[in-house]
Write a protein that holds these residues in place. Structure first.
Motif, PDB file in Angstrom:
ATOM      1  N   ILE A   1       0.765  -1.200   0.077  1.00  0.00           N
ATOM      2  CA  ILE A   1       0.056  -0.091  -0.055  1.00  0.00           C
ATOM      3  C   ILE A   1       0.849   1.147   0.045  1.00  0.00           C
ATOM      4  CG2 ILE A   1      -2.188  -1.036   1.241  1.00  0.00           C
ATOM      5  CD1 ILE A   1      -1.208   0.192   3.702  1.00  0.00           C
ATOM      6  N   TYR A   2       0.334   2.452  -0.759  1.00  0.00           N
ATOM      7  CA  TYR A   2       1.292   3.525  -0.499  1.00  0.00           C
ATOM      8  C   TYR A   2       0.452   4.735  -0.246  1.00  0.00           C
ATOM      9  CZ  TYR A   2       3.542   0.479  -4.067  1.00  0.00           C
ATOM     10  OH  TYR A   2       4.245  -0.404  -4.713  1.00  0.00           O
ATOM     11  N   PHE A   3       1.200   5.808   0.416  1.00  0.00           N
ATOM     12  CA  PHE A   3       0.784   6.887   0.731  1.00  0.00           C
ATOM     13  C   PHE A   3       1.850   8.091   0.923  1.00  0.00           C
ATOM     14  CE2 PHE A   3       1.947   5.125   4.826  1.00  0.00           C
ATOM     15  CZ  PHE A   3       2.511   6.642   5.593  1.00  0.00           C
ATOM     16  N   ARG A   4       1.512   9.188   0.422  1.00  0.00           N
ATOM     17  CA  ARG A   4       2.433  10.189   0.387  1.00  0.00           C
ATOM     18  C   ARG A   4       2.475  11.226   1.585  1.00  0.00           C
ATOM     19  NH1 ARG A   4       5.997  11.862  -3.375  1.00  0.00           N
ATOM     20  NH2 ARG A   4       4.758  10.517  -5.119  1.00  0.00           N
ATOM     21  N   GLU A   5       3.466  11.196   2.341  1.00  0.00           N
ATOM     22  CA  GLU A   5       3.389  11.871   3.693  1.00  0.00           C
ATOM     23  C   GLU A   5       3.452  13.466   3.439  1.00  0.00           C
ATOM     24  OE1 GLU A   5       6.274  13.601   5.616  1.00  0.00           O
ATOM     25  OE2 GLU A   5       7.167  13.218   3.372  1.00  0.00           O
ATOM     26  N   GLN A   6       3.249  14.267   4.393  1.00  0.00           N
ATOM     27  CA  GLN A   6       3.041  15.807   4.185  1.00  0.00           C
ATOM     28  C   GLN A   6       4.252  16.346   3.651  1.00  0.00           C
ATOM     29  OE1 GLN A   6       0.575  17.802   7.145  1.00  0.00           O
ATOM     30  NE2 GLN A   6      -0.405  16.013   7.906  1.00  0.00           N
ATOM     31  N   GLY A   7       5.555  15.779   4.017  1.00  0.00           N
ATOM     32  CA  GLY A   7       6.659  16.179   3.591  1.00  0.00           C
ATOM     33  C   GLY A   7       6.947  15.938   2.140  1.00  0.00           C
ATOM     34  N   ASP A   8       6.172  15.426   1.475  1.00  0.00           N
ATOM     35  CA  ASP A   8       6.118  14.876   0.120  1.00  0.00           C
ATOM     36  C   ASP A   8       6.993  13.619  -0.169  1.00  0.00           C
ATOM     37  OD1 ASP A   8       4.358  16.843  -0.999  1.00  0.00           O
ATOM     38  OD2 ASP A   8       5.999  18.346  -0.749  1.00  0.00           O
ATOM     39  N   ILE A   9       7.299  12.898   0.929  1.00  0.00           N
ATOM     40  CA  ILE A   9       8.168  11.616   0.618  1.00  0.00           C
ATOM     41  C   ILE A   9       6.930  10.494   0.255  1.00  0.00           C
ATOM     42  CG2 ILE A   9       9.756   9.939   1.523  1.00  0.00           C
ATOM     43  CD1 ILE A   9      10.570  12.162   3.420  1.00  0.00           C
ATOM     44  N   LEU A  10       7.480   9.608  -0.626  1.00  0.00           N
ATOM     45  CA  LEU A  10       6.211   8.542  -0.960  1.00  0.00           C
ATOM     46  C   LEU A  10       6.675   7.410  -0.051  1.00  0.00           C
ATOM     47  CD1 LEU A  10       3.792   7.351  -2.824  1.00  0.00           C
ATOM     48  CD2 LEU A  10       5.560   6.519  -4.369  1.00  0.00           C
ATOM     49  N   PHE A  11       5.599   6.855   0.841  1.00  0.00           N
ATOM     50  CA  PHE A  11       5.832   5.757   1.852  1.00  0.00           C
ATOM     51  C   PHE A  11       5.076   4.515   1.156  1.00  0.00           C
ATOM     52  CE2 PHE A  11       6.887   7.681   6.123  1.00  0.00           C
ATOM     53  CZ  PHE A  11       7.935   8.242   5.545  1.00  0.00           C
ATOM     54  N   GLU A  12       5.589   3.428   1.228  1.00  0.00           N
ATOM     55  CA  GLU A  12       5.071   2.178   1.175  1.00  0.00           C
ATOM     56  C   GLU A  12       4.999   1.280   2.421  1.00  0.00           C
ATOM     57  OE1 GLU A  12       5.893  -2.070  -1.492  1.00  0.00           O
ATOM     58  OE2 GLU A  12       6.555  -0.102  -2.304  1.00  0.00           O
ATOM     59  N   ILE A  13       3.959   0.483   2.479  1.00  0.00           N
ATOM     60  CA  ILE A  13       4.023  -0.440   3.605  1.00  0.00           C
ATOM     61  C   ILE A  13       3.847  -1.721   3.082  1.00  0.00           C
ATOM     62  CG2 ILE A  13       3.081  -1.231   5.900  1.00  0.00           C
ATOM     63  CD1 ILE A  13       1.924   1.507   6.280  1.00  0.00           C
ATOM     64  N   ALA A  14       4.960  -2.701   2.986  1.00  0.00           N
ATOM     65  CA  ALA A  14       4.937  -4.027   2.313  1.00  0.00           C
ATOM     66  C   ALA A  14       4.938  -4.933   3.422  1.00  0.00           C
ATOM     67  CB  ALA A  14       6.282  -3.989   1.383  1.00  0.00           C
ATOM     68  N   THR A  15       4.277  -6.358   2.951  1.00  0.00           N
ATOM     69  CA  THR A  15       4.312  -7.423   3.713  1.00  0.00           C
ATOM     70  C   THR A  15       5.640  -8.202   3.591  1.00  0.00           C
ATOM     71  OG1 THR A  15       3.340  -8.616   1.923  1.00  0.00           O
ATOM     72  CG2 THR A  15       1.883  -7.816   3.557  1.00  0.00           C
ATOM     73  N   ASP A  16       6.236  -8.794   4.680  1.00  0.00           N
ATOM     74  CA  ASP A  16       7.405  -9.479   4.884  1.00  0.00           C
ATOM     75  C   ASP A  16       7.238 -10.717   3.820  1.00  0.00           C
ATOM     76  OD1 ASP A  16       8.572  -7.820   6.522  1.00  0.00           O
ATOM     77  OD2 ASP A  16       8.538  -9.130   8.333  1.00  0.00           O
ATOM     78  N   PRO A  17       6.162 -11.393   3.956  1.00  0.00           N
ATOM     79  CA  PRO A  17       5.733 -12.629   2.911  1.00  0.00           C
ATOM     80  C   PRO A  17       5.341 -12.186   1.932  1.00  0.00           C
ATOM     81  CG  PRO A  17       4.097 -12.573   4.783  1.00  0.00           C
ATOM     82  CD  PRO A  17       4.817 -11.505   4.989  1.00  0.00           C
ATOM     83  N   PRO A  18       5.143 -12.871   0.582  1.00  0.00           N
ATOM     84  CA  PRO A  18       5.868 -14.387   0.677  1.00  0.00           C
ATOM     85  C   PRO A  18       7.228 -14.537   0.488  1.00  0.00           C
ATOM     86  CG  PRO A  18       4.609 -13.895  -1.388  1.00  0.00           C
ATOM     87  CD  PRO A  18       4.543 -12.778  -0.530  1.00  0.00           C
ATOM     88  N   GLY A  19       7.804 -13.422   0.023  1.00  0.00           N
ATOM     89  CA  GLY A  19       9.280 -13.533  -0.208  1.00  0.00           C
ATOM     90  C   GLY A  19       9.675 -13.745  -1.698  1.00  0.00           C
ATOM     91  N   PHE A  20      10.845 -13.942  -2.035  1.00  0.00           N
ATOM     92  CA  PHE A  20      11.393 -14.098  -3.268  1.00  0.00           C
ATOM     93  C   PHE A  20      11.620 -15.535  -3.896  1.00  0.00           C
ATOM     94  CE2 PHE A  20      12.607  -9.655  -1.851  1.00  0.00           C
ATOM     95  CZ  PHE A  20      12.231  -9.034  -2.879  1.00  0.00           C
ATOM     96  N   ALA A  21      11.436 -16.305  -3.083  1.00  0.00           N
ATOM     97  CA  ALA A  21      11.616 -17.883  -3.444  1.00  0.00           C
ATOM     98  C   ALA A  21      10.379 -18.799  -3.838  1.00  0.00           C
ATOM     99  CB  ALA A  21      12.383 -18.663  -2.446  1.00  0.00           C
ATOM    100  N   HIS A  22       9.245 -18.020  -4.159  1.00  0.00           N
ATOM    101  CA  HIS A  22       8.090 -18.969  -4.188  1.00  0.00           C
ATOM    102  C   HIS A  22       7.887 -19.053  -5.556  1.00  0.00           C
ATOM    103  CE1 HIS A  22       5.067 -15.933  -5.602  1.00  0.00           C
ATOM    104  NE2 HIS A  22       6.045 -14.892  -5.050  1.00  0.00           N
ATOM    105  N   ASP A  23       8.483 -18.302  -6.573  1.00  0.00           N
ATOM    106  CA  ASP A  23       8.134 -18.450  -7.999  1.00  0.00           C
ATOM    107  C   ASP A  23       9.705 -19.072  -8.439  1.00  0.00           C
ATOM    108  OD1 ASP A  23       9.658 -16.330  -7.861  1.00  0.00           O
ATOM    109  OD2 ASP A  23       8.595 -15.120  -9.565  1.00  0.00           O
ATOM    110  N   GLU A  24      10.338 -19.327  -7.769  1.00  0.00           N
ATOM    111  CA  GLU A  24      11.917 -20.102  -8.170  1.00  0.00           C
ATOM    112  C   GLU A  24      12.528 -20.245  -6.965  1.00  0.00           C
ATOM    113  OE1 GLU A  24      14.714 -17.348 -10.227  1.00  0.00           O
ATOM    114  OE2 GLU A  24      13.622 -15.685  -9.352  1.00  0.00           O
TER     115      GLU A  24
END
Length: 312
Positions: A254-277
């Protein structure tokens, strides 16, 4: 309800030619290319992910390489400096390594810590700091061995158009602990062992210009989908416009831009990078999300080729 992020999940930046990008972050810095895919919103562009051997949250820097694109301007509304943490005693190795590859650097001190500051080939501002905390990176590449390897992020320096508002967000919404002030910086800490230190530049800055050599966004960690949905509501309740959940295959975002104009994302730890290889083969081949697989031949023809190569 109050929330606390454990720290940085990943940082995403815009760079130039992909071979130059891979040579620097894999060949010189010794990070592992854990995933090569495409920008899900612009499949004609690579999305390259580098991190520790397992590609764990807090170690991942990601890039959109646009060869020949306009150079950006670092300024307000951006991550100004990305910090990497290495084991205690490794700084001399990194000084010699940067010298070996003719990468200019300077030394500075902040909050009682020594920093090695330098730039990547496309102008991103980076620094290295020694700390005991954080598990060793077991990835071996070239002359970079686990006893000196980058563990992951030390943190980041944020440049804000409204530092007072950004400060309030870091403490009251993201749940970081205020550590103290020194000169033009305020320091905040999260609970993780890496990706846990945020330095906020306290002088308001004019808005930067997105382009090559600038950070696009900084992503914070949510432990799972349920936690992320709580974050989504919490951010909204605190007065910020937040996007619907976006499926990024290796995490939800999910994404939101804080009031100082920095784009923030909140990302889930899973599933990670090994699930499609497999973890052993991560990063070796171009992986596409399902919606683009039928266009694989066309996509591959439009992407600039590169290879991960040892430069030592």
């Amino acid at each position: 309800m109050t929330k606390k992020t454990t720290g940085i999940h990943h940082i995403t930046a815009i760079v130039g030619h992909p071979q130059e990008n891979v040579d620097f972050y894999a060949g010189i810095l010794g990070l592992r290319l854990v995933k090569q895919t495409v920008n899900f919103d612009d499949p004609e562009t690579y999305h390259l992910y580098f991190g520790n051997e397992g590609g764990k949250p807090g170690t991942i820097i990601t890039f959109f390489p646009w060869a020949g694109a306009q150079q950006g301007v670092i300024g307000g509304g951006q991550v100004g400096v990305t910090s990497y943490v290495v084991p205690k005693g490794a700084m001399e190795f990194w000084e010699k390594r940067l010298e070996k590859f003719t990468v200019s650097y300077t030394k500075t001190e902040r909050f009682g810590e020594q920093y090695l500051k330098f730039e990547d080939p496309h102008g991103l501002h980076l620094e290295i700091v020694e700390r005991d905390e954080g598990e060793a990176n077991t990835w071996n590449f070239g002359d970079v061995t686990p006893n000196v390897a980058i563990k992951g992020f030390g943190g980041a320096t944020l440049l804000s158009t409204k530092p007072t508002k950004t400060s309030e967000l870091l403490e009251k919404v993201m749940g970081l602990e205020f550590v103290g002030k020194e000169g033009d910086f305020a320091r905040y800490r999260s609970t993780a062992e890496i990706g846990n230190i945020i330095d906020l530049y306290l002088t308001p800055m004019g808005r930067g210009q997105m382009g090559v050599g600038t950070v696009h966004h900084i992503a914070w960690r949510a432990k799972d989908d349920e936690d992320q949905l709580e974050w989504k509501q919490y951010v909204k309740d605190n007065g910020y416009g937040v996007t619907p959940v976006q499926d990024r295959n290796y995490f939800n975002a999910i994404y939101f831009r804080e009031q100082g104009d920095i784009l923030f994302e909140i990302a889930t730890d899973p599933p990670g990078f090994a699930h499609d290889e497999s973890q052993e083969t991560m990063g070796e081949n171009l992986k596409l999300p399902g919606q683009y697989e039928k266009y694989r031949k066309q996509i591959e023809q439009g992407l600039l080729p590169f290879e991960v190569r040892e430069l030592d």
